[in-house]
Motif scaffolding. Structure first.
Motif, PDB file in Angstrom:
ATOM      1  N   TYR A 107       5.633  11.765  -2.280  1.00 53.26           N
ATOM      2  CA  TYR A 107       4.581  10.823  -2.656  1.00 53.26           C
ATOM      3  C   TYR A 107       4.336   9.766  -1.581  1.00 53.26           C
ATOM      4  O   TYR A 107       3.324   9.056  -1.633  1.00 53.26           O
ATOM      5  CB  TYR A 107       4.925  10.138  -3.977  1.00 53.26           C
ATOM      6  CG  TYR A 107       4.517  10.936  -5.193  1.00 53.26           C
ATOM      7  CD1 TYR A 107       3.173  11.120  -5.506  1.00 53.26           C
ATOM      8  CD2 TYR A 107       5.472  11.513  -6.023  1.00 53.26           C
ATOM      9  CE1 TYR A 107       2.790  11.856  -6.612  1.00 53.26           C
ATOM     10  CE2 TYR A 107       5.099  12.254  -7.140  1.00 53.26           C
ATOM     11  CZ  TYR A 107       3.759  12.419  -7.422  1.00 53.26           C
ATOM     12  OH  TYR A 107       3.379  13.155  -8.518  1.00 53.26           O
ATOM     13  N   ASN A 108       5.247   9.663  -0.631  1.00 53.30           N
ATOM     14  CA  ASN A 108       5.116   8.645   0.417  1.00 53.30           C
ATOM     15  C   ASN A 108       5.047   9.244   1.819  1.00 53.30           C
ATOM     16  O   ASN A 108       5.178   8.517   2.798  1.00 53.30           O
ATOM     17  CB  ASN A 108       6.303   7.670   0.339  1.00 53.30           C
ATOM     18  CG  ASN A 108       6.287   6.834  -0.921  1.00 53.30           C
ATOM     19  OD1 ASN A 108       5.501   5.908  -1.061  1.00 53.30           O
ATOM     20  ND2 ASN A 108       7.165   7.165  -1.858  1.00 53.30           N
ATOM     21  N   ILE A 111       2.654   7.692   4.160  1.00 53.24           N
ATOM     22  CA  ILE A 111       3.091   6.330   4.475  1.00 53.24           C
ATOM     23  C   ILE A 111       4.214   6.367   5.505  1.00 53.24           C
ATOM     24  O   ILE A 111       4.225   5.604   6.477  1.00 53.24           O
ATOM     25  CB  ILE A 111       3.567   5.610   3.201  1.00 53.24           C
ATOM     26  CG1 ILE A 111       2.409   5.430   2.213  1.00 53.24           C
ATOM     27  CG2 ILE A 111       4.197   4.262   3.540  1.00 53.24           C
ATOM     28  CD1 ILE A 111       1.311   4.526   2.706  1.00 53.24           C
ATOM     29  N   ARG A 128      -1.521   8.633  -5.498  1.00 55.29           N
ATOM     30  CA  ARG A 128      -0.825   7.346  -5.407  1.00 55.29           C
ATOM     31  C   ARG A 128       0.046   7.180  -6.649  1.00 55.29           C
ATOM     32  O   ARG A 128      -0.461   7.148  -7.771  1.00 55.29           O
ATOM     33  CB  ARG A 128      -1.855   6.220  -5.320  1.00 55.29           C
ATOM     34  CG  ARG A 128      -1.284   4.808  -5.268  1.00 55.29           C
ATOM     35  CD  ARG A 128      -2.432   3.821  -5.372  1.00 55.29           C
ATOM     36  NE  ARG A 128      -1.987   2.449  -5.454  1.00 55.29           N
ATOM     37  CZ  ARG A 128      -1.839   1.639  -4.405  1.00 55.29           C
ATOM     38  NH1 ARG A 128      -2.098   2.093  -3.195  1.00 55.29           N
ATOM     39  NH2 ARG A 128      -1.448   0.388  -4.559  1.00 55.29           N
ATOM     40  N   ASN A 129       1.338   7.098  -6.443  1.00 48.72           N
ATOM     41  CA  ASN A 129       2.277   6.954  -7.552  1.00 48.72           C
ATOM     42  C   ASN A 129       3.042   5.646  -7.359  1.00 48.72           C
ATOM     43  O   ASN A 129       3.864   5.523  -6.447  1.00 48.72           O
ATOM     44  CB  ASN A 129       3.240   8.152  -7.587  1.00 48.72           C
ATOM     45  CG  ASN A 129       4.142   8.139  -8.803  1.00 48.72           C
ATOM     46  OD1 ASN A 129       4.971   7.249  -8.970  1.00 48.72           O
ATOM     47  ND2 ASN A 129       3.986   9.130  -9.665  1.00 48.72           N
ATOM     48  N   LEU A 130       2.757   4.677  -8.208  1.00 45.50           N
ATOM     49  CA  LEU A 130       3.335   3.347  -8.031  1.00 45.50           C
ATOM     50  C   LEU A 130       4.851   3.354  -8.191  1.00 45.50           C
ATOM     51  O   LEU A 130       5.552   2.623  -7.483  1.00 45.50           O
ATOM     52  CB  LEU A 130       2.715   2.373  -9.028  1.00 45.50           C
ATOM     53  CG  LEU A 130       1.228   2.076  -8.842  1.00 45.50           C
ATOM     54  CD1 LEU A 130       0.745   1.103  -9.903  1.00 45.50           C
ATOM     55  CD2 LEU A 130       0.956   1.511  -7.450  1.00 45.50           C
ATOM     56  N   TYR A 132       7.098   5.770  -7.496  1.00 49.11           N
ATOM     57  CA  TYR A 132       7.780   6.285  -6.310  1.00 49.11           C
ATOM     58  C   TYR A 132       7.445   5.480  -5.059  1.00 49.11           C
ATOM     59  O   TYR A 132       8.229   5.458  -4.113  1.00 49.11           O
ATOM     60  CB  TYR A 132       7.461   7.770  -6.121  1.00 49.11           C
ATOM     61  CG  TYR A 132       8.189   8.631  -7.121  1.00 49.11           C
ATOM     62  CD1 TYR A 132       9.567   8.833  -7.019  1.00 49.11           C
ATOM     63  CD2 TYR A 132       7.520   9.218  -8.190  1.00 49.11           C
ATOM     64  CE1 TYR A 132      10.248   9.601  -7.943  1.00 49.11           C
ATOM     65  CE2 TYR A 132       8.200   9.991  -9.123  1.00 49.11           C
ATOM     66  CZ  TYR A 132       9.563  10.176  -8.993  1.00 49.11           C
ATOM     67  OH  TYR A 132      10.245  10.934  -9.914  1.00 49.11           O
ATOM     68  N   ARG A 133       6.301   4.795  -5.057  1.00 46.29           N
ATOM     69  CA  ARG A 133       5.999   3.925  -3.922  1.00 46.29           C
ATOM     70  C   ARG A 133       6.968   2.748  -3.901  1.00 46.29           C
ATOM     71  O   ARG A 133       7.533   2.412  -2.858  1.00 46.29           O
ATOM     72  CB  ARG A 133       4.544   3.445  -4.010  1.00 46.29           C
ATOM     73  CG  ARG A 133       4.084   2.522  -2.871  1.00 46.29           C
ATOM     74  CD  ARG A 133       4.140   3.210  -1.501  1.00 46.29           C
ATOM     75  NE  ARG A 133       3.511   4.509  -1.497  1.00 46.29           N
ATOM     76  CZ  ARG A 133       2.199   4.725  -1.388  1.00 46.29           C
ATOM     77  NH1 ARG A 133       1.365   3.718  -1.277  1.00 46.29           N
ATOM     78  NH2 ARG A 133       1.721   5.965  -1.374  1.00 46.29           N
ATOM     79  N   TRP A 134       7.179   2.139  -5.067  1.00 45.74           N
ATOM     80  CA  TRP A 134       8.110   1.015  -5.127  1.00 45.74           C
ATOM     81  C   TRP A 134       9.553   1.464  -4.920  1.00 45.74           C
ATOM     82  O   TRP A 134      10.352   0.746  -4.305  1.00 45.74           O
ATOM     83  CB  TRP A 134       7.968   0.276  -6.457  1.00 45.74           C
ATOM     84  CG  TRP A 134       6.855  -0.725  -6.460  1.00 45.74           C
ATOM     85  CD1 TRP A 134       5.697  -0.680  -7.171  1.00 45.74           C
ATOM     86  CD2 TRP A 134       6.800  -1.928  -5.691  1.00 45.74           C
ATOM     87  NE1 TRP A 134       4.913  -1.769  -6.896  1.00 45.74           N
ATOM     88  CE2 TRP A 134       5.568  -2.561  -5.988  1.00 45.74           C
ATOM     89  CE3 TRP A 134       7.655  -2.531  -4.773  1.00 45.74           C
ATOM     90  CZ2 TRP A 134       5.179  -3.763  -5.404  1.00 45.74           C
ATOM     91  CZ3 TRP A 134       7.274  -3.734  -4.183  1.00 45.74           C
ATOM     92  CH2 TRP A 134       6.055  -4.340  -4.508  1.00 45.74           C
ATOM     93  N   TYR A 136      10.474   3.846  -2.982  1.00 50.99           N
ATOM     94  CA  TYR A 136      10.607   4.031  -1.534  1.00 50.99           C
ATOM     95  C   TYR A 136      10.753   2.685  -0.824  1.00 50.99           C
ATOM     96  O   TYR A 136      11.630   2.514   0.036  1.00 50.99           O
ATOM     97  CB  TYR A 136       9.391   4.779  -0.991  1.00 50.99           C
ATOM     98  CG  TYR A 136       9.358   4.827   0.517  1.00 50.99           C
ATOM     99  CD1 TYR A 136      10.236   5.641   1.223  1.00 50.99           C
ATOM    100  CD2 TYR A 136       8.464   4.035   1.240  1.00 50.99           C
ATOM    101  CE1 TYR A 136      10.225   5.672   2.609  1.00 50.99           C
ATOM    102  CE2 TYR A 136       8.449   4.065   2.622  1.00 50.99           C
ATOM    103  CZ  TYR A 136       9.326   4.885   3.299  1.00 50.99           C
ATOM    104  OH  TYR A 136       9.322   4.904   4.671  1.00 50.99           O
ATOM    105  N   SER A 185       0.275   0.006   0.162  1.00 56.31           N
ATOM    106  CA  SER A 185       0.439   1.023   1.204  1.00 56.31           C
ATOM    107  C   SER A 185       0.838   0.374   2.526  1.00 56.31           C
ATOM    108  O   SER A 185       1.670   0.911   3.268  1.00 56.31           O
ATOM    109  CB  SER A 185      -0.857   1.825   1.377  1.00 56.31           C
ATOM    110  OG  SER A 185      -1.112   2.624   0.238  1.00 56.31           O
ATOM    111  N   GLY A 188       4.389  -0.401   2.422  1.00 60.98           N
ATOM    112  CA  GLY A 188       5.154   0.818   2.675  1.00 60.98           C
ATOM    113  C   GLY A 188       5.204   1.163   4.149  1.00 60.98           C
ATOM    114  O   GLY A 188       6.253   1.549   4.682  1.00 60.98           O
TER     115      GLY A 188
END
Length: 226
Positions: A107-108, A111, A128-130, A132-134, A136, A185, A188
């Motif tokens: 998911y990143n 990024i 965009r998956n919040l 898994y973004r957070w 990461y 983003s 990230g």
């Protein structure tokens, strides 16, 4: 050597990591065929789940018509060549752990790489998956903090220049948060470069030259992502 001769792995060619590890499978002889998403034919696209394939790399078998996705595909390739690993690869706890790592990366991946889609062909960028973004961002923050702490604890006064060296990185973060619409983003992107910065300081010999070099390289990477 066991080689998957029929299967074709379809990878995100806008992702340097995907290009690298699928290329490694080919060079090692573990696979014979790979195909970038940007060059997949409409006929092949109809045979795979494209939406799932954007998040889990597809391994397509034209003989059986079946497709294996994501971690299952990677473990199939590894297990075919290294059969003694199959008990471990089928262990539920082991698979659960690596599944979470896989989701964080997939998911990143744009990024992490700081890459953009090609001008032509299918863009297989993930959603965009919040969550898994957070995950990461927090993981990279924890690893970067640990590396910087180990570096400072081991070198102390010799790294007094790390404070002025970090100022451009902090300014880049603030500038990006002000100017970028997608601030998460950018955060990230920034934490990825900070991790590389911290890893470089930890691995390279301590000195003014290495500190300046790592700082300049980090700023260059941020500039490319801006």
């Amino acid at each position: 050597m066991n080689t998957l001769k029929n299967q074709t792995i379809i990878y995100d060619d806008a992702c340097p990591m995907c290009t690298a590890y699928t290329g490694a499978f080919i060079r090692l002889g573990w696979l014979e065929k790979r195909l970038p998403f940007s060059r997949v034919s409409p006929e092949l696209l109809q045979k795979i789940d494209v939406d799932r394939g954007r998040h889990e790399i597809p391994l397509f078998d034209p003989v059986s018509g079946q497709t294996v996705y994501g971690l299952d595909a990677l473990f199939l390739i590894i297990g075919t060549h290294l059969p003694w690993l199959k008990p471990l690869l089928s262990n539920r706890a082991f698979r659960f752990f690596w599944k979470q790592i896989y989701w964080i990366i997939t998911y990143n991946r744009r990024i992490i790489a700081g890459s953009r889609a090609h001008a032509s062909g299918l863009d297989c960028a993930p959603d965009r998956n919040l969550t898994y973004r957070w995950m990461y961002i927090l993981l990279m923050l924890a690893l970067s903090s640990r590396l910087l702490w180990l570096t400072l604890a081991g070198s102390g006064p010799a790294l007094a220049g790390i404070v002025p060296a970090s100022i451009p990185l902090i300014l880049s973060l603030l500038l990006g948060l002000i100017r970028k619409n997608d601030r998460l983003s950018w955060l990230g992107n920034w934490i990825t470069v900070i991790f590389i910065f911290a890893l470089g300081l930890y691995m390279l010999p301590v000195g003014l030259f290495s500190l300046v070099g790592i700082t300049v390289f980090s700023q260059f990477m941020l500039w490319k992502r801006f």
